[in-house]
Design a protein around this motif. Structure first.
Motif, PDB file in Angstrom:
ATOM      1  N   MET A 123       0.806  -1.189   0.000  1.00  0.00           N
ATOM      2  CA  MET A 123       0.000   0.000   0.000  1.00  0.00           C
ATOM      3  C   MET A 123       0.856   1.264   0.000  1.00  0.00           C
ATOM      4  O   MET A 123       0.538   2.233  -0.672  1.00  0.00           O
ATOM      5  CB  MET A 123      -0.929  -0.052   1.227  1.00  0.00           C
ATOM      6  N   LYS A 124       1.944   1.208   0.789  1.00  0.00           N
ATOM      7  CA  LYS A 124       2.842   2.348   0.856  1.00  0.00           C
ATOM      8  C   LYS A 124       3.525   2.592  -0.496  1.00  0.00           C
ATOM      9  O   LYS A 124       3.761   3.726  -0.882  1.00  0.00           O
ATOM     10  CB  LYS A 124       3.897   2.142   1.944  1.00  0.00           C
ATOM     11  N   LYS A 125       3.834   1.506  -1.195  1.00  0.00           N
ATOM     12  CA  LYS A 125       4.490   1.639  -2.504  1.00  0.00           C
ATOM     13  C   LYS A 125       3.554   2.297  -3.524  1.00  0.00           C
ATOM     14  O   LYS A 125       3.978   3.115  -4.331  1.00  0.00           O
ATOM     15  CB  LYS A 125       4.938   0.266  -3.009  1.00  0.00           C
ATOM     16  N   ILE A 126       2.289   1.958  -3.483  1.00  0.00           N
ATOM     17  CA  ILE A 126       1.308   2.535  -4.409  1.00  0.00           C
ATOM     18  C   ILE A 126       1.130   4.026  -4.120  1.00  0.00           C
ATOM     19  O   ILE A 126       1.117   4.852  -5.033  1.00  0.00           O
ATOM     20  CB  ILE A 126      -0.027   1.772  -4.326  1.00  0.00           C
ATOM     21  N   LEU A 127       1.006   4.388  -2.851  1.00  0.00           N
ATOM     22  CA  LEU A 127       0.888   5.799  -2.486  1.00  0.00           C
ATOM     23  C   LEU A 127       2.145   6.578  -2.880  1.00  0.00           C
ATOM     24  O   LEU A 127       2.067   7.718  -3.351  1.00  0.00           O
ATOM     25  CB  LEU A 127       0.611   5.948  -0.992  1.00  0.00           C
ATOM     26  N   PHE A 128       3.306   5.959  -2.692  1.00  0.00           N
ATOM     27  CA  PHE A 128       4.560   6.611  -3.073  1.00  0.00           C
ATOM     28  C   PHE A 128       4.611   6.826  -4.588  1.00  0.00           C
ATOM     29  O   PHE A 128       5.026   7.903  -5.059  1.00  0.00           O
ATOM     30  CB  PHE A 128       5.748   5.757  -2.604  1.00  0.00           C
ATOM     31  N   LEU A 129       4.195   5.841  -5.374  1.00  0.00           N
ATOM     32  CA  LEU A 129       4.180   5.976  -6.836  1.00  0.00           C
ATOM     33  C   LEU A 129       3.195   7.050  -7.291  1.00  0.00           C
ATOM     34  O   LEU A 129       3.493   7.840  -8.202  1.00  0.00           O
ATOM     35  CB  LEU A 129       3.852   4.631  -7.493  1.00  0.00           C
ATOM     36  N   ILE A 130       2.024   7.090  -6.668  1.00  0.00           N
ATOM     37  CA  ILE A 130       1.032   8.118  -7.019  1.00  0.00           C
ATOM     38  C   ILE A 130       1.572   9.494  -6.688  1.00  0.00           C
ATOM     39  O   ILE A 130       1.459  10.430  -7.484  1.00  0.00           O
ATOM     40  CB  ILE A 130      -0.307   7.838  -6.306  1.00  0.00           C
ATOM     41  N   LEU A 131       2.179   9.649  -5.541  1.00  0.00           N
ATOM     42  CA  LEU A 131       2.777  10.917  -5.144  1.00  0.00           C
ATOM     43  C   LEU A 131       3.893  11.322  -6.106  1.00  0.00           C
ATOM     44  O   LEU A 131       4.005  12.485  -6.500  1.00  0.00           O
ATOM     45  CB  LEU A 131       3.311  10.832  -3.710  1.00  0.00           C
ATOM     46  N   LEU A 132       4.689  10.360  -6.523  1.00  0.00           N
ATOM     47  CA  LEU A 132       5.776  10.618  -7.465  1.00  0.00           C
ATOM     48  C   LEU A 132       5.243  11.059  -8.828  1.00  0.00           C
ATOM     49  O   LEU A 132       5.759  12.016  -9.420  1.00  0.00           O
ATOM     50  CB  LEU A 132       6.633   9.354  -7.597  1.00  0.00           C
ATOM     51  N   VAL A 133       4.198  10.412  -9.320  1.00  0.00           N
ATOM     52  CA  VAL A 133       3.594  10.777 -10.605  1.00  0.00           C
ATOM     53  C   VAL A 133       2.992  12.175 -10.532  1.00  0.00           C
ATOM     54  O   VAL A 133       3.171  12.985 -11.450  1.00  0.00           O
ATOM     55  CB  VAL A 133       2.536   9.733 -11.024  1.00  0.00           C
ATOM     56  N   VAL A 134       2.304  12.496  -9.454  1.00  0.00           N
ATOM     57  CA  VAL A 134       1.709  13.821  -9.284  1.00  0.00           C
ATOM     58  C   VAL A 134       2.805  14.882  -9.218  1.00  0.00           C
ATOM     59  O   VAL A 134       2.691  15.946  -9.817  1.00  0.00           O
ATOM     60  CB  VAL A 134       0.798  13.864  -8.041  1.00  0.00           C
ATOM     61  N   LEU A 135       3.877  14.591  -8.532  1.00  0.00           N
ATOM     62  CA  LEU A 135       5.007  15.520  -8.440  1.00  0.00           C
ATOM     63  C   LEU A 135       5.628  15.765  -9.804  1.00  0.00           C
ATOM     64  O   LEU A 135       5.902  16.912 -10.182  1.00  0.00           O
ATOM     65  CB  LEU A 135       6.046  14.982  -7.455  1.00  0.00           C
ATOM     66  N   PHE A 136       5.839  14.720 -10.587  1.00  0.00           N
ATOM     67  CA  PHE A 136       6.375  14.881 -11.944  1.00  0.00           C
ATOM     68  C   PHE A 136       5.438  15.687 -12.831  1.00  0.00           C
ATOM     69  O   PHE A 136       5.876  16.494 -13.650  1.00  0.00           O
ATOM     70  CB  PHE A 136       6.672  13.519 -12.587  1.00  0.00           C
ATOM     71  N   PHE A 137       4.151  15.467 -12.671  1.00  0.00           N
ATOM     72  CA  PHE A 137       3.172  16.204 -13.464  1.00  0.00           C
ATOM     73  C   PHE A 137       3.260  17.706 -13.187  1.00  0.00           C
ATOM     74  O   PHE A 137       3.277  18.522 -14.102  1.00  0.00           O
ATOM     75  CB  PHE A 137       1.753  15.682 -13.169  1.00  0.00           C
ATOM     76  N   PHE A 138       3.311  18.087 -11.926  1.00  0.00           N
ATOM     77  CA  PHE A 138       3.382  19.505 -11.576  1.00  0.00           C
ATOM     78  C   PHE A 138       4.713  20.135 -11.996  1.00  0.00           C
ATOM     79  O   PHE A 138       4.758  21.280 -12.430  1.00  0.00           O
ATOM     80  CB  PHE A 138       3.127  19.723 -10.089  1.00  0.00           C
ATOM     81  N   ILE A 139       5.786  19.396 -11.908  1.00  0.00           N
ATOM     82  CA  ILE A 139       7.079  19.904 -12.370  1.00  0.00           C
ATOM     83  C   ILE A 139       7.053  20.099 -13.882  1.00  0.00           C
ATOM     84  O   ILE A 139       7.543  21.101 -14.400  1.00  0.00           O
ATOM     85  CB  ILE A 139       8.223  18.953 -11.942  1.00  0.00           C
ATOM     86  N   TYR A 140       6.476  19.151 -14.593  1.00  0.00           N
ATOM     87  CA  TYR A 140       6.358  19.271 -16.055  1.00  0.00           C
ATOM     88  C   TYR A 140       5.528  20.488 -16.435  1.00  0.00           C
ATOM     89  O   TYR A 140       5.905  21.250 -17.320  1.00  0.00           O
ATOM     90  CB  TYR A 140       5.738  17.995 -16.627  1.00  0.00           C
ATOM     91  N   LYS A 141       4.399  20.690 -15.796  1.00  0.00           N
ATOM     92  CA  LYS A 141       3.534  21.835 -16.097  1.00  0.00           C
ATOM     93  C   LYS A 141       4.239  23.156 -15.802  1.00  0.00           C
ATOM     94  O   LYS A 141       4.072  24.131 -16.520  1.00  0.00           O
ATOM     95  CB  LYS A 141       2.228  21.758 -15.290  1.00  0.00           C
ATOM     96  N   ALA A 142       5.017  23.202 -14.743  1.00  0.00           N
ATOM     97  CA  ALA A 142       5.694  24.436 -14.358  1.00  0.00           C
ATOM     98  C   ALA A 142       6.845  24.774 -15.291  1.00  0.00           C
ATOM     99  O   ALA A 142       7.083  25.943 -15.597  1.00  0.00           O
ATOM    100  CB  ALA A 142       6.204  24.328 -12.927  1.00  0.00           C
ATOM    101  N   THR A 143       7.548  23.781 -15.797  1.00  0.00           N
ATOM    102  CA  THR A 143       8.726  24.057 -16.621  1.00  0.00           C
ATOM    103  C   THR A 143       8.421  24.169 -18.103  1.00  0.00           C
ATOM    104  O   THR A 143       9.111  24.890 -18.810  1.00  0.00           O
ATOM    105  CB  THR A 143       9.800  22.973 -16.416  1.00  0.00           C
ATOM    106  N   PHE A 144       7.431  23.476 -18.588  1.00  0.00           N
ATOM    107  CA  PHE A 144       7.150  23.471 -20.013  1.00  0.00           C
ATOM    108  C   PHE A 144       5.896  24.240 -20.383  1.00  0.00           C
ATOM    109  O   PHE A 144       5.286  23.996 -21.418  1.00  0.00           O
ATOM    110  CB  PHE A 144       7.033  22.040 -20.545  1.00  0.00           C
TER     111      PHE A 144
END
Length: 145
Positions: A1-22
């Motif tokens: 369960m912790k791994k799934i939450l960590f992956l979701i958090l990681l994907v959301v973080l990448f999404f926001f970084i992508y939106k901010a830089t590009f």
């Protein structure tokens, strides 16, 4: 369960970084009116003056004209300010100048270009609007109504 939450958090973080830089800067360039973020408008403006300003890379609102054409997401040209309805011979000359302007603008801008047609209150204005729409189709320029 912790791994799934960590992956979701990681994907959301990448999404926001992508939106901010590009995130693309949206600039609205107008020629013939003062409505856009960047505008080129002078008293008694002619088509050849616009072509010369682009070729000589004049400053427009703290940018060079060619840079403004490259960076603008939308360009709008007001035909009522740049076309003079005097004689049919003058209209043909202005059509040639307008075609050269479209070629020059397409050299620097691949984004959307629109032109506001002349107000149809005479036979010459309707003739010129028909010719502008033909040029617009040829150079992928939108005729705004």
């Amino acid at each position: 369960m912790k791994k799934i939450l960590f992956l979701i958090l990681l994907v959301v973080l990448f999404f926001f970084i992508y939106k901010a830089t590009f995130q693309k800067e949206t600039l609205f360039l107008t020629i013939g009116s003062k409505e856009g973020d960047i505008y080129y408008d002078k008293e008694d403006l002619r088509i050849t003056e616009i072509s010369m300003a682009i070729a000589q890379n004049e400053m427009v609102s703290d940018r060079t004209f060619q840079n403004a054409l490259v960076k603008a997401s939308t360009i709008q040209i007001d035909a009522n300010r740049i076309i003079r309805l005097t004689t049919y011979r003058a209209l043909l000359t202005q059509l040639d100048d307008l075609e050269e302007l479209f070629i020059l603008m397409r050299k620097y801008c691949k984004e959307k270009i629109s032109i506001l047609p002349l107000k149809e209150n005479s036979e010459m204005a309707s003739y010129m609007n028909q010719k502008i729409s033909i040029l617009g189709k040829k150079y992928d320029i939108i005729i705004s109504r």
